[in-house]
Write an enzyme that holds these catalytic residues in place. Structure first.
Site, mmCIF file in Angstrom:
data_model
loop_
_atom_site.group_PDB
_atom_site.id
_atom_site.type_symbol
_atom_site.label_atom_id
_atom_site.label_comp_id
_atom_site.label_asym_id
_atom_site.label_seq_id
_atom_site.Cartn_x
_atom_site.Cartn_y
_atom_site.Cartn_z
ATOM 1 N N THR A 13 0.648 -1.674 0.346
ATOM 2 C CA THR A 13 -0.009 0.241 -0.405
ATOM 3 C C THR A 13 0.569 1.078 -0.144
ATOM 4 O O THR A 13 1.139 2.420 -0.056
ATOM 5 C CB THR A 13 -0.906 0.321 1.342
ATOM 6 O OG1 THR A 13 -0.324 -0.057 2.827
ATOM 7 C CG2 THR A 13 -1.475 -0.956 1.206
ATOM 8 N N VAL A 16 6.294 3.221 -3.732
ATOM 9 C CA VAL A 16 6.224 2.413 -4.036
ATOM 10 C C VAL A 16 5.730 0.429 -4.735
ATOM 11 O O VAL A 16 5.659 0.240 -5.983
ATOM 12 C CB VAL A 16 8.052 1.218 -4.289
ATOM 13 C CG1 VAL A 16 7.975 0.142 -5.263
ATOM 14 C CG2 VAL A 16 8.619 2.756 -3.973
ATOM 15 N N SER A 43 -3.218 -1.623 7.283
ATOM 16 C CA SER A 43 -3.596 -1.592 6.276
ATOM 17 C C SER A 43 -4.332 -2.554 5.428
ATOM 18 O O SER A 43 -4.880 -2.801 4.733
ATOM 19 C CB SER A 43 -2.415 -0.984 5.316
ATOM 20 O OG SER A 43 -1.854 -0.434 5.123
ATOM 21 N N ARG A 102 22.367 -4.454 0.860
ATOM 22 C CA ARG A 102 22.750 -3.708 -0.672
ATOM 23 C C ARG A 102 23.603 -4.518 -0.343
ATOM 24 O O ARG A 102 25.117 -4.154 -1.213
ATOM 25 C CB ARG A 102 22.407 -2.579 -1.015
ATOM 26 C CG ARG A 102 20.949 -1.964 -1.503
ATOM 27 C CD ARG A 102 20.810 -1.118 -1.673
ATOM 28 N NE ARG A 102 19.452 -0.660 -1.915
ATOM 29 C CZ ARG A 102 19.305 0.648 -1.613
ATOM 30 N NH1 ARG A 102 19.404 1.885 -0.577
ATOM 31 N NH2 ARG A 102 17.216 0.715 -1.920
ATOM 32 N N CYS A 132 17.462 4.361 -5.453
ATOM 33 C CA CYS A 132 17.197 4.954 -6.356
ATOM 34 C C CYS A 132 17.578 6.032 -7.118
ATOM 35 O O CYS A 132 18.283 5.861 -8.762
ATOM 36 C CB CYS A 132 15.636 5.677 -7.026
ATOM 37 S SG CYS A 132 15.581 6.740 -5.268
ATOM 38 N N GLY A 163 11.928 10.279 -3.477
ATOM 39 C CA GLY A 163 12.744 9.812 -2.669
ATOM 40 C C GLY A 163 12.865 9.585 -1.447
ATOM 41 O O GLY A 163 13.472 8.909 -0.615
ATOM 42 N N LYS A 232 26.064 6.007 -1.053
ATOM 43 C CA LYS A 232 25.761 4.686 -1.743
ATOM 44 C C LYS A 232 25.374 4.681 -3.280
ATOM 45 O O LYS A 232 26.010 4.111 -4.018
ATOM 46 C CB LYS A 232 24.255 4.923 -1.739
ATOM 47 C CG LYS A 232 23.415 4.695 0.015
ATOM 48 C CD LYS A 232 21.818 4.531 0.027
ATOM 49 C CE LYS A 232 21.166 4.835 1.174
ATOM 50 N NZ LYS A 232 20.215 4.785 1.208
ATOM 51 N N ARG A 254 18.711 17.517 -3.149
ATOM 52 C CA ARG A 254 16.960 17.434 -3.930
ATOM 53 C C ARG A 254 16.235 18.896 -4.281
ATOM 54 O O ARG A 254 16.598 19.946 -3.851
ATOM 55 C CB ARG A 254 16.700 17.141 -1.695
ATOM 56 C CG ARG A 254 14.837 17.154 -2.290
ATOM 57 C CD ARG A 254 14.973 15.352 -2.578
ATOM 58 N NE ARG A 254 15.512 15.032 -1.345
ATOM 59 C CZ ARG A 254 15.815 13.606 -0.736
ATOM 60 N NH1 ARG A 254 15.275 12.737 -2.361
ATOM 61 N NH2 ARG A 254 15.836 12.382 -0.140
ATOM 62 N N HIS A 261 13.917 11.630 -10.473
ATOM 63 C CA HIS A 261 15.955 11.639 -10.251
ATOM 64 C C HIS A 261 16.172 11.952 -11.551
ATOM 65 O O HIS A 261 16.072 11.324 -12.730
ATOM 66 C CB HIS A 261 16.567 10.227 -9.641
ATOM 67 C CG HIS A 261 15.919 10.595 -8.227
ATOM 68 N ND1 HIS A 261 15.400 11.254 -7.363
ATOM 69 C CD2 HIS A 261 16.003 9.700 -7.325
ATOM 70 C CE1 HIS A 261 14.650 10.844 -6.456
ATOM 71 N NE2 HIS A 261 15.840 9.682 -6.013
ATOM 72 N N ASN A 334 12.041 7.768 -10.611
ATOM 73 C CA ASN A 334 12.665 6.871 -9.172
ATOM 74 C C ASN A 334 11.583 6.123 -8.434
ATOM 75 O O ASN A 334 12.465 4.948 -7.718
ATOM 76 C CB ASN A 334 12.441 7.702 -7.976
ATOM 77 C CG ASN A 334 11.937 9.382 -7.640
ATOM 78 O OD1 ASN A 334 11.414 9.817 -8.444
ATOM 79 N ND2 ASN A 334 11.622 8.711 -6.957
#
Length: 354
Positions: A13, A16, A43, A102, A132, A163, A232, A254, A261, A334
């Site tokens: 929900t 993304v 949710s 990651r 992203c 983002g 990152k 930003r 992006h 993104n």
């Protein structure tokens, strides 16, 4: 009845997660026999239509992964860190969009256009989806690296409010409403005062007003003044491209854009490269769209890229005074390629092997 694999979307929900559902509706390559939607207890019980069927959202619990072949996670790091191993232990391949895994050496970091074969090397049963910002340039950088041998990257990112998730979207929209129609910008503090006067809370996903502004900061503070987002870009680019000593420097900014992006990329290669040769390489990539005719006012922008799957690339030129170096500008949605689409493409890659 379909005999295809079972997929679960955890965080269904969220911003993304809902984009991922749109992608599943649009892409039919995998005949999922069941699509489970999973979210927080808050949710649970919501009904969402997916591929023509009403699906009830289930609360996150160990048993929701029973019988699941692939579990797609779009939840905060701490939730992924706890629950992705649980999904894997119950037999699912967990594809995680958070930052929890990651840089784990036992978890592949996958962009299918660049290193799809790594998806099969998953000793923990987990595959990570890149950040992203990094993802927005990876299709282009991967293609150019294969042809010319990438040596160094200097990147400036212009990152959309989304983002920072739905709170970032909500905050920018509220700030834009607060400043709309006002004669601002004649002195420092005008925008901040208008936002305060509109009654918006001081707490924000951003460290400074974003409406009518750019903020040279994204992420959290790390050593020597670097932000987590900037690190990152460096660390993930090295892992995805398989270049352990790739030289990378990034500045993350930003900007007051809702979604998509943009990155200005200064890329140096080990072999000679020309703008024309780079255009030919990039034009041959199925997930890249060239928008590179400055004389006609054609170049990538977030407004032209948002909502689409391809990465848009333009402003390709040989760098002045820097040999074997290209300058280019890249835009990527993104929420799609930067998150939901790449996660789903990893799932398609895995599903093809089941």
């Amino acid at each position: 009845m379909s005999t295809g694999p079972v997929v679960a979307i955890v965080g269904a929900t969220g911003a993304v997660g809902t984009t991922m559902i749109e992608i599943i509706d649009a892409r039919e390559a995998v005949p999922w026999s069941e699509i489970r939607l999973v979210a927080s207890a808050r949710s649970a019980g919501k009904v969402i239509r997916v591929r023509g069927e009403d699906v009830t959202v289930q609360a996150l619990a160990p048993e929701v992964f029973d019988g699941v072949d692939i579990a797609l996670f779009d939840v905060p790091d701490e939730i992924s860190a706890e629950w992705a191993p649980i999904a894997a232990a119950r037999g699912a391949v967990a594809v995680d969009n958070s930052g929890a895994f990651r840089m784990d050496p036992e978890v592949p970091l996958v962009v299918p256009e660049v290193n799809a074969d790594e998806a099969a090397n998953r000793p923990k049963g987990i595959i990570a989806n890149p950040n992203c910002t990094t993802l927005s340039m990876m299709a282009a950088m991967g293609a150019l690296h294969r042809e010319f041998g990438l040596e160094a990257l200097v990147v400036a990112s212009y990152q959309a409010a989304s983002g920072a998730g739905q709170p970032g979207i909500d905050r920018l929209q509220a700030e834009l409403a607060a400043v709309a129609g006002k004669d601002l910008g004649k002195r420092a503090g005008d925008v901040a005062e208008a936002i305060t006067a509109a009654g918006l809370p001081a707490e924000s996903p951003f460290p400074a007003p974003l409406a009518m502004n750019v903020v040279p900061w994204a992420g959290s503070l790390k050593d020597d003044g670097w932000s987590s987002e900037e690190l990152k870009v460096r660390n993930e680019s090295r892992k995805i491209l398989g270049i352990a000593d790739l030289k990378v420097s990034a500045t993350c900014v930003r900007v007051p854009v809702i979604t998509t992006h943009a990155l200005s990329v200064h890329a140096t290669f080990t072999r000679e490269v020309s703008a024309e040769a780079a255009r030919k390489v990039l034009a041959a990539q199925p997930t890249i769209v060239l928008q590179d005719d400055p004389a006609a006012g054609e170049w990538p922008t977030p407004a032209r890229t948002v909502g689409g799957d391809p990465t848009t690339v333009g402003r390709i030129r040989q760098a002045l005074d820097f040999p074997r170096t290209l300058e280019l500008f890249v835009c990527g949605d993104n929420l799609r390629k930067g998150a939901a689409l790449n996660t789903y493409e990893i799932a398609e890659t895995v599903a093809a092997t089941l």
